[in-house]
Write an enzyme that holds these catalytic residues in place. Structure first.
Site, PDB file in Angstrom:
ATOM      1  N   CYS A  50       0.856  -1.183   0.000  1.00  0.00           N
ATOM      2  CA  CYS A  50       0.000   0.000   0.000  1.00  0.00           C
ATOM      3  C   CYS A  50       0.895   1.237   0.000  1.00  0.00           C
ATOM      4  O   CYS A  50       2.082   1.153   0.328  1.00  0.00           O
ATOM      5  CB  CYS A  50      -0.925   0.007   1.217  1.00  0.00           C
ATOM      6  SG  CYS A  50      -0.058   0.205   2.789  1.00  0.00           S
ATOM      7  N   CYS A  53       2.730   1.935   3.230  1.00  0.00           N
ATOM      8  CA  CYS A  53       3.860   1.020   3.425  1.00  0.00           C
ATOM      9  C   CYS A  53       5.069   1.516   2.634  1.00  0.00           C
ATOM     10  O   CYS A  53       6.200   1.543   3.143  1.00  0.00           O
ATOM     11  CB  CYS A  53       3.505  -0.387   2.947  1.00  0.00           C
ATOM     12  SG  CYS A  53       1.990  -1.070   3.612  1.00  0.00           S
ATOM     13  N   CYS A 122      16.112 -40.808   5.677  1.00  0.00           N
ATOM     14  CA  CYS A 122      15.429 -40.906   6.965  1.00  0.00           C
ATOM     15  C   CYS A 122      15.696 -39.653   7.784  1.00  0.00           C
ATOM     16  O   CYS A 122      16.629 -38.907   7.494  1.00  0.00           O
ATOM     17  CB  CYS A 122      15.890 -42.153   7.728  1.00  0.00           C
ATOM     18  SG  CYS A 122      17.602 -42.043   8.289  1.00  0.00           S
ATOM     19  N   CYS A 125      19.265 -39.292   8.992  1.00  0.00           N
ATOM     20  CA  CYS A 125      20.176 -38.808   7.947  1.00  0.00           C
ATOM     21  C   CYS A 125      20.018 -37.302   7.778  1.00  0.00           C
ATOM     22  O   CYS A 125      20.999 -36.560   7.652  1.00  0.00           O
ATOM     23  CB  CYS A 125      19.871 -39.498   6.626  1.00  0.00           C
ATOM     24  SG  CYS A 125      19.798 -41.297   6.704  1.00  0.00           S
ATOM     25  N   ASP A 528       1.776   3.485 -41.746  1.00  0.00           N
ATOM     26  CA  ASP A 528       2.649   3.208 -42.880  1.00  0.00           C
ATOM     27  C   ASP A 528       1.935   2.208 -43.786  1.00  0.00           C
ATOM     28  O   ASP A 528       1.127   1.403 -43.322  1.00  0.00           O
ATOM     29  CB  ASP A 528       3.964   2.617 -42.368  1.00  0.00           C
ATOM     30  CG  ASP A 528       4.894   2.257 -43.511  1.00  0.00           C
ATOM     31  OD1 ASP A 528       5.094   3.093 -44.399  1.00  0.00           O
ATOM     32  OD2 ASP A 528       5.408   1.123 -43.512  1.00  0.00           O
TER      33      ASP A 528
END
Length: 864
Positions: A50, A53, A122, A125, A528
């Site tokens: 906004c 802002c 997993c 890991c 043209d």
């Protein structure tokens, strides 16, 4: 696999299918910030949606002495800052944005990459990988996804590289098999407009609304059950307590925004609302005036207004994002005898890209293998697919409708036609129009005036209008709500965004809001001839057989004679003969007679093709030529049969008639006999007459044709297409003079040309419009507006869109301003409750101007 031990981080997961997301500073979905040209930085600030802002961010960033310019764009949620290199840094600028209370969605110089780690399968890991990344300086966020074996990492390229991230993952004991830049194969970049209603602020708003509803219930409908919570030192009923709870929940972000506004000395809606809410509470507590309900209504309704504004702005932003998403993220490429799928950024010029039916063409290029119909609507706006075969040009983002294609890439991913269009559309949205600049200047005076009026009303109404002090305070708070100019400040930019992006989707590239406005106000249009009103390509229009010959006989001879000619007329005749499959003749002893025609031996017999004067020199009597053999009609144009022996007078009738229609006449024959007449012309576009008529219908006062052709040809074309005036035999500088003359006579002139030969005239006109600009760098760069296809029907669409856009902008500005003024003047008389000020004066007008602007997307070219 057994359950792993707890990770060093709390992942908040229920099962192994959840992603692991760690934020080292801020949240974001995708990096948008980019460092440009060393002294310009662009940041993504999506919450800046906004005008207030934007003002807050601007004031905060301008506190850095080295900052030269600050350009916040609420329609795209981006901030562009120019600064003195060496005096400050992009990081310092991003920090100032955060000081204004807004999140920089992507850090300066950041990138997001996806690392494929198949052995990470997993949570245990994943935990190892996370620990390794935690020790890597420069990583801001990461997501470990054990179910897919991927790690998505966002990092600052100034401090860490992709190789550093790879080494960190590998130090945890896992191999990285693939790395891709964020966005490849990912989800759409469209803003999740529905997600606005599930955000944290939305949740707080709904809770606040619940408290407001309960407070109203006990305060009015169940007043008998409205128990007293406190009697001293401050009287407080159950309803008052519920209203306070509503303020506490719903007003949190408002007051936080007001704090940042105050700190950055920005008199915006956040600060005004904070003052209004705080003022209502202070008066309630300090003066026992009981304005708890008003404070709660302000907190709840303004939060709703902010959500609605964010939703509507996301809708506007998505209009451009949809254009960005036209291009696919991956391409199928032939390499080393294999077909592999790679990110589009990895495709290089010269690569062969495979495009199967139904797929989007990922890069600009030329067809090397295959035939298909290609839907070019995303680029040119053409509604009918275009047939493509070997050597034909195709554009990124277009769709292969039917057959299999192999395309040789001719440009890099960031330099293709679609990328240039998107870049120019973004630049166009960043350029402020004169109306927009005026409104912003006006807004700078509007807010202080209304705030001063609020103070005057608060202090004066008890004496002038006999209001109570409680009423006058409520009046003052209501005026503070109306002091925000958001609705009419965004009225122009959202209209420009809607108009420009809608045009781009329909094959019209408008390179600035000022050009959009100017096009809608022009009174004259100059066209043209060659390549604009006509196709710019010569074609055979008439074949008149003579002396016992047929059309095929004439074309067969003409094809042989012109097959070795390099003249455009000869090429048109050869193409026409080939299309009619008339066959070929053996050609020898070819000779071009400069300025007159050609001579060659066809199957051993000498033939000629050329101008009428060439055949007069050969001794032919063109005033008495046998035209028919069986009494049939032999010409396709008007002519008079001579009175004896079905003869034609070519010099008096046929040739002048054809030339009056703007056609070039070629005779074909041997040394002893005229075989036929062929007429060649630059064909008028089938849509030209309708386009000119439509321009008149839409309100264009004067349409003129400018051409370097001779007077006779120009007159014929002008009469056929229906222009008001034509000017012939013009050199480029004379076309410029013609534009200047028209500009002096009419209020604004648009010049439409090919973007190359007409560049001076395009630059001189109020608005320069280039025809057929897809793939033409010169046209894209020189014109103010580019019609991406060779479809002249886009011109009246452009005028209608621009004209309506001007109307929408005027409607938005004056309606929002008038509504605010009417509400403000009605406040001292008690006619505007505080909830109406929020819902009508703030949220209602913001939604109204945005919705009105979005109507422009409904305008489509007439043929659609």
């Amino acid at each position: 696999m057994s359950d792993p031990p707890a990770s060093a981080h709390d992942h908040n997961h229920d099962d192994d299918d959840h992603d692991y997301d760690h934020d080292h500073g801020h949240e974001h979905d995708e990096p948008v910030a980019d460092l440009l040209n060393g002294e310009v930085v662009q940041l993504s600030v999506p919450e800046m949606d906004c005008p207030s802002c934007a003002g807050k961010v601007r004031n905060s960033v301008q506190q850095l002495d080295a900052v030269e310019t600050v350009d916040p764009q609420i329609t795209t949620g981006t901030l562009t800052v120019r600064y003195e290199e060496g005096e400050t840094t992009p990081e310092a600028i991003a920090e100032r944005v955060k000081e204004a209370g807004y999140t920089v969605e992507s850090g300066v110089g950041e990138t997001t990459e996806t690392f494929t780690v198949p052995e990470m399968d997993c949570p245990s890991c994943a935990g190892k990988v996370e620990n390794a990344l935690d020790n890597l300086t420069g990583v801001s966020t990461y997501q470990t996804q054990p179910t897919t074996g991927k790690v998505v990492v966002t990092y600052d390229q100034a401090h860490v590289s992709a190789d550093d991230v790879t080494r960190a993952i590998e130090s945890a004991g896992y191999d990285v098999t693939k790395t891709t830049v964020s966005g490849e194969g990912g989800s759409s970049g469209l803003a999740e407009t529905d997600g606005v209603w599930q955000s944290d602020r939305a949740t707080k708003t709904w809770i606040s609304g619940g408290f407001v509803a309960l407070g109203l219930l006990f305060g009015f409908l169940l007043s008998g059950q409205n128990a007293t919570l406190l009697s001293a030192p401050i009287p407080l009923s159950l309803a008052d307590g519920l209203f306070l709870a509503a303020v506490a929940v719903g007003g949190q972000e408002i007051l936080e925004g007001g704090y940042y506004s105050l700190r950055n000395r920005n008199l915006d809606i956040d600060l005004l609302m904070s003052i209004a809410i705080t003022g209502a509470l202070v008066v309630s507590v300090g003066f026992d005036e009981g304005l708890y309900m008003e404070a709660a209504m302000l907190a709840f309704l303004f939060s709703v207004a902010e959500l609605l504004e964010r939703y509507s702005m996301d809708k506007a932003r998505n209009s451009l994002q949809e254009l960005m998403d036209l291009s696919p993220d991956e391409a199928t490429v032939k390499r080393d005898g294999e077909t592999v799928t790679v990110p589009v950024d990895d495709v290089r010029v010269g690569d062969i890209v495979v495009v199967r039916p139904g797929e989007k063409i990922p890069m600009d290029g030329e067809v090397s293998v295959g035939e298909s119909a290609v839907n070019q609507a995303p680029i040119t706006g053409e509604s009918v697919p275009v047939d493509k075969t070997d050597g034909d040009e195709v554009y990124a983002g277009t769709i292969n409708e039917e057959g299999y294609l192999e395309v040789r890439v001719t440009s890099e991913a960031g330099d293709n036609t679609l990328s240039r269009i998107i870049e120019m559309v973004e630049d166009a949205q960043a350029n402020k129009t004169e109306r927009e600049q005026f409104v912003e200047r006006f807004a700078g005076y509007y807010t202080p005036v209304v705030v001063a009026f609020a103070v005057l009303v608060t202090l004066g109404t008890p004496f002038v209008l006999g209001a109570t002090w409680t009423q006058s305070i409520v009046y003052g708070l209501t005026l503070l709500v109306l002091a925000c100019p958001c609705a009419f400040v965004i009225s122009t930019p959202v209209s420009v965004v809607s108009g420009i992006t809608s045009a781009a989707k329909n094959g019209v590239l408008i390179k600035g809001g000022s050009h959009l406005e100017a096009m809608g106000d022009v009174e004259a249009v100059a066209l043209d001839k060659t390549g604009t009103l006509t196709k710019g390509e010569l074609a055979v229009t008439d074949v008149i057989p003579l002396n016992e010959n047929t059309e095929d006989d004439v074309l067969r001879c003409a094809r042989g004679l012109e097959s070795r000619s390099e003249h455009p007329i000869g090429a048109a005749i050869v193409d026409h003969a080939a299309e009619n499959d008339v066959g070929k003749r053996s050609v020898s002893e070819f000779e071009s007679v400069t300025g007159k025609g050609v001579r060659a031996d066809l199957d051993g017999e000498t033939h000629y093709a050329g101008k009428p004067g060439f055949f007069e020199e050969l001794g032919f009597d063109l005033s008495h030529v046998h035209a028919v053999t069986d009494g049939g009609v032999v010409t396709q144009t008007s002519q008079r049969l001579c009175e004896r022996n079905n003869c034609l007078d070519l010099l008096e009738d046929t040739i002048p008639d054809l030339q009056s229609e703007g056609k070039t006449v070629i005779l074909v024959g041997t040394e002893d006999e005229l075989e036929g007449v062929i007429a060649v012309a630059d064909e008028v576009r089938p849509e030209a007459r309708r386009a000119v008529a439509r321009l008149h219908d839409l309100g264009v006062e004067h349409v003129v044709m400018l051409t370097g052709d001779n007077e006779r040809t120009a007159r014929a074309i002008a009469e056929e297409v229906g222009v008001d005036e034509f000017r012939a035999e013009l050199l480029p500088d004379e076309k410029v003079e013609a534009i200047q003359d028209l500009d002096g006579e009419y209020d604004g002139v648009a010049m439409v040309g090919d973007g190359v030969n007409d560049a001076p005239a395009l630059a001189t006109a109020t608005v320069g419009v280039a025809m057929g600009a897809a793939g033409t760098d010169t046209a894209l760069e020189t014109a103010d507006i580019a019609l991406m296809s060779d479809d002249l029907a886009r011109l009246p669409y452009l005028y209608e869109l621009s004209h309506d856009a001007n109307g929408v902008i005027r409607q938005n500005v004056w309606t929002s301003l008038s509504a605010k003024a009417a509400l403000a003047l009605a406040v001292p008389f008690g006619l505007v409750p505080i909830w109406a000020a929020v819902l009508v004066g703030d949220a209602g007008m913001t939604l109204g101007v945005t919705g009105n602007a979005m109507r422009l997307s409904r305008i489509t070219p007439e043929d659609d």
